[in-house]
Design an enzyme around this catalytic site. Structure first.
Site, short mmCIF file in Angstrom:
data_model
loop_
_atom_site.label_atom_id
_atom_site.label_comp_id
_atom_site.label_asym_id
_atom_site.label_seq_id
_atom_site.Cartn_x
_atom_site.Cartn_y
_atom_site.Cartn_z
N LYS A 24 -22.82 -29.81 -2.66
CA LYS A 24 -23.65 -28.91 -1.83
C LYS A 24 -24.60 -28.10 -2.73
O LYS A 24 -25.79 -28.01 -2.47
CB LYS A 24 -22.74 -27.94 -1.07
N ASN A 25 -24.06 -27.55 -3.82
CA ASN A 25 -24.86 -26.63 -4.65
C ASN A 25 -25.82 -27.35 -5.57
O ASN A 25 -26.55 -26.72 -6.33
CB ASN A 25 -23.95 -25.69 -5.43
N ASP A 83 -16.08 -20.17 -7.46
CA ASP A 83 -15.94 -20.86 -6.17
C ASP A 83 -14.56 -21.48 -6.00
O ASP A 83 -14.26 -22.01 -4.93
CB ASP A 83 -17.00 -21.95 -6.01
N ARG A 118 -25.65 -9.75 -3.46
CA ARG A 118 -26.38 -10.93 -3.94
C ARG A 118 -27.88 -10.67 -4.01
O ARG A 118 -28.68 -11.20 -3.24
CB ARG A 118 -26.03 -12.13 -3.07
N PRO A 119 -28.30 -9.81 -4.92
CA PRO A 119 -29.72 -9.49 -5.08
C PRO A 119 -30.54 -10.69 -5.58
O PRO A 119 -29.99 -11.74 -5.90
CB PRO A 119 -29.70 -8.37 -6.12
N CYS A 158 -24.16 -11.22 1.96
CA CYS A 158 -23.11 -12.00 2.61
C CYS A 158 -21.78 -11.36 2.24
O CYS A 158 -21.74 -10.39 1.50
CB CYS A 158 -23.17 -13.46 2.16
N ARG A 184 -19.72 -25.13 6.38
CA ARG A 184 -20.92 -25.03 5.55
C ARG A 184 -20.73 -25.81 4.25
O ARG A 184 -21.68 -26.26 3.65
CB ARG A 184 -21.21 -23.56 5.21
C1 EPZ Z 1 -24.70 -20.07 -6.61
O1 EPZ Z 1 -25.02 -18.90 -5.88
C2 EPZ Z 1 -23.83 -20.90 -5.67
N1 EPZ Z 1 -24.59 -21.23 -4.47
C3 EPZ Z 1 -22.57 -20.10 -5.31
O2 EPZ Z 1 -21.76 -20.94 -4.50
C4 EPZ Z 1 -21.82 -19.77 -6.59
O3 EPZ Z 1 -20.69 -18.97 -6.27
C5 EPZ Z 1 -22.74 -19.00 -7.55
O4 EPZ Z 1 -23.94 -19.77 -7.79
C6 EPZ Z 1 -22.08 -18.72 -8.89
O5 EPZ Z 1 -21.67 -19.94 -9.48
C7 EPZ Z 1 -25.51 -22.23 -4.54
O6 EPZ Z 1 -25.73 -22.83 -5.58
C8 EPZ Z 1 -26.24 -22.54 -3.27
P1 EPZ Z 1 -25.78 -16.36 -8.86
P2 EPZ Z 1 -26.13 -17.86 -6.47
O7 EPZ Z 1 -27.23 -16.07 -8.72
O8 EPZ Z 1 -27.20 -18.62 -7.15
C9 EPZ Z 1 -25.90 -11.70 -9.47
C10 EPZ Z 1 -20.38 -21.49 -2.70
O9 EPZ Z 1 -19.28 -21.06 -2.34
N2 EPZ Z 1 -27.36 -11.82 -9.33
O10 EPZ Z 1 -25.30 -17.14 -10.04
O11 EPZ Z 1 -26.48 -16.93 -5.38
C11 EPZ Z 1 -25.21 -11.89 -8.13
O12 EPZ Z 1 -25.18 -10.68 -7.42
C12 EPZ Z 1 -21.44 -20.52 -3.17
O13 EPZ Z 1 -20.71 -22.70 -2.73
C13 EPZ Z 1 -28.15 -10.70 -9.62
O14 EPZ Z 1 -27.65 -9.64 -9.97
O15 EPZ Z 1 -25.25 -17.10 -7.55
C14 EPZ Z 1 -23.84 -12.35 -8.50
O16 EPZ Z 1 -23.02 -11.22 -8.76
C15 EPZ Z 1 -20.97 -19.08 -3.07
N3 EPZ Z 1 -29.50 -10.81 -9.47
C16 EPZ Z 1 -24.07 -13.12 -9.81
O17 EPZ Z 1 -25.37 -12.78 -10.27
C17 EPZ Z 1 -30.10 -11.98 -9.09
O18 EPZ Z 1 -31.35 -12.02 -9.02
C18 EPZ Z 1 -24.01 -14.63 -9.64
O19 EPZ Z 1 -25.00 -14.98 -8.72
C19 EPZ Z 1 -29.29 -13.10 -8.81
C20 EPZ Z 1 -27.92 -13.00 -8.94
#
Ligand code: EPZ
Length: 415
Positions: free
Chosen positions: A22-23, A303, A120-121, A115, A395
């Protein structure tokens, strides 16, 4: 409301074939907006999130046909705006911002909703676009980015964000000169996306390390690509086999991508062996509690945290689970406690004291992986577990009850 009912099940036995990730497929479908030719993507998982991103790129002007897991996309972006009612359905929709900005120099995307697992900024995404020369305006719930021409620059990510790495990588493919993303995410899905972009003619090096270099090119052509297997779906079925003391062959996995899960399950006493077309997981009735700390790849995946917590709820001993990636990814704790689990949260740590057995209860899925964890808990809990809000599970898991039933689980859906 649809519910999933899980009853105490026998040891799982048989074979399960893992779907496309998915990701990986979500950013790859977004990246197809960059192409000026026909794109074919294979091994598309039948997931609600995939339907949402296809609906979004169709809205933006792409032609899409999905048949038997194969998606054909012909792109002619007409619109630069991704509206709220589409983006609010799924945060990953924000991944179209990089491609639209790169291709048209202008993008207007609704701010993704938060969410259950945290705010998730998107600050790292926007900082990356600005560093490449885009002007960013935020107002009325939308983010607008404009840039005559993006210029390759060095972008340092304060956190190795998966989405920010992907969005900036896609924004940089047509930029003048070389972009270097430092402290980049190293997840396998980043490598899959970079491979897809390079097959279309991009010039990306270093994906999978903490520094990714993107040299701007003029145009991207069409291509064919098969999505990598879903390492989190694989990990989830591995835990199901382990918890029920089963013997299951997990087919279509890339061992390298699930090393952290293999290591942890082995530490618990689960026997995992590599076979010709997959890995075999042999569970035990009793297994040891282990400590878990989630980290960006190649650390233990966040995850898989909820699924492991379900397993630790019935382990021998006490497990300390630390969630370092998201600030609020313990929503499943209250639900597991309704099933009798003994869990105490202290900040980003959860202390799980293993008990003899969970008991079935009415619970709700608060997010995708929490829902999966409740299904796993239901497999071993005495009596019946009724899981509400199952749309979260749909999902990220293709036909979870069919696949588990085929392994001998007692699980069914009720409208
Ligand atoms: C991806 O989400 C995955 N989703 C998530 O999978 C996964 O948990 C996550 O990466 C971490 O591995 C998809 O790929 C569609 P991040 P993403 O940006 O990109 C902070 C699932 O269950 N952050 O790596 O949204 C954020 O708040 C889902 O399949 C900022 O601070 O994750 C978080 O604490 C859930 N500023 C951390 O980084 C930003 O601009 C990790 O977020 C972006 C993120």
């Amino acid at each position: 409301m649809t519910k999933i009912i899980v009853e105490k099940s026998p040891a799982l036995k048989g074979t399960v074939k893992i779907s496309g990730a998915k990701n990986s497929v979500l950013p790859i479908i977004a990246a197809s907006l960059l192409s000026s030719g026909e794109v074919f993507i294979d091994d598309i998982p039948e997931l609600e999130d995939v339907n949402v991103i296809i609906e979004l790129i169709k809205y933006l002007g792409a032609e899409c046909t999905l048949k038997d897991g194969k998606l054909r996309i012909m792109v002619d972006i007409k619109d630069v705006e991704a509206p709220y009612d589409l983006v609010k359905k799924m945060r990953a929709s924000f991944l179209v911002m990089g491609p639209i900005l790169a291709k048209l120099g202008h993008a207007r995307i609704s701010m993704p909703g938060g969410c259950a697992i945290g705010t998730r900024p998107i600050d790292l995404h926007l900082k990356g676009f600005q560093t490449l020369g885009a002007n960013i305006n935020i107002g009325h719930g939308y983010v607008e980015a404009t840039a005559k021409k993006l210029i390759g620059k060095k972008v340092y990510l304060d956190f190795p964000s998966v989405g920010a790495t992907e969005n900036i990588m896609m924004a940089a493919v047509f930029a003048d000169g070389v972009t270097a993303i430092e402290n980049a995410a190293e997840e396998p899905e980043i490598v899959d996306l970079a491979n897809f972009l390079n097959k279309m003619g991009a010039n990306i090096k270093g994906a999978g390390t903490d520094t990714i270099r993107i040299e701007g090119v003029k145009e991207l052509k069409g291509t064919e690509h098969t999505v990598i297997p879903d390492r989190i779906e694989a990990g989830t079925y591995m835990v199901a086999a382990a918890m029920t003391g089963g013997n299951v062959l997990i087919e279509n996995v890339i061992i390298d991508h699930i090393k952290p899960v293999i290591a942890k399950l082995t530490e618990c006493g689960v026997v995992i062996t590599e076979e010709a077309n997959g890995i075999r997981v042999k569970g035990k009735k009793n297994y040891k509690a282990v400590d878990i700390k989630t980290l960006p790849y190649p650390g233990f995946p966040t995850d898989m945290q909820a699924q492991m917590m379900a397993m630790m709820s019935c382990a021998k001993g006490t497990s300390v689970i630390i969630e370092t990636v998201f600030e609020n990814r313990f929503m499943h704790v209250d639900e597991l406690k309704r099933m009798g689990a003994n869990i105490k949260i202290e900040g980003r740590s959860a202390v799980v004291t293993g008990i003899d057995h969970l008991s079935g209860a009415e619970v709700k899925a608060t997010d995708l992986r929490a829902g999966a964890a409740l299904v796993l808990a239901g497999l071993v809990a005495d009596g019946k577990t009724v899981i509400n809000d199952v749309h979260h599970i749909d999902r990220g898991y293709v036909k979870i009850e069919d696949r588990l039933s085929k392994l001998g689980a007692i699980i069914y859906r009720e409208e």
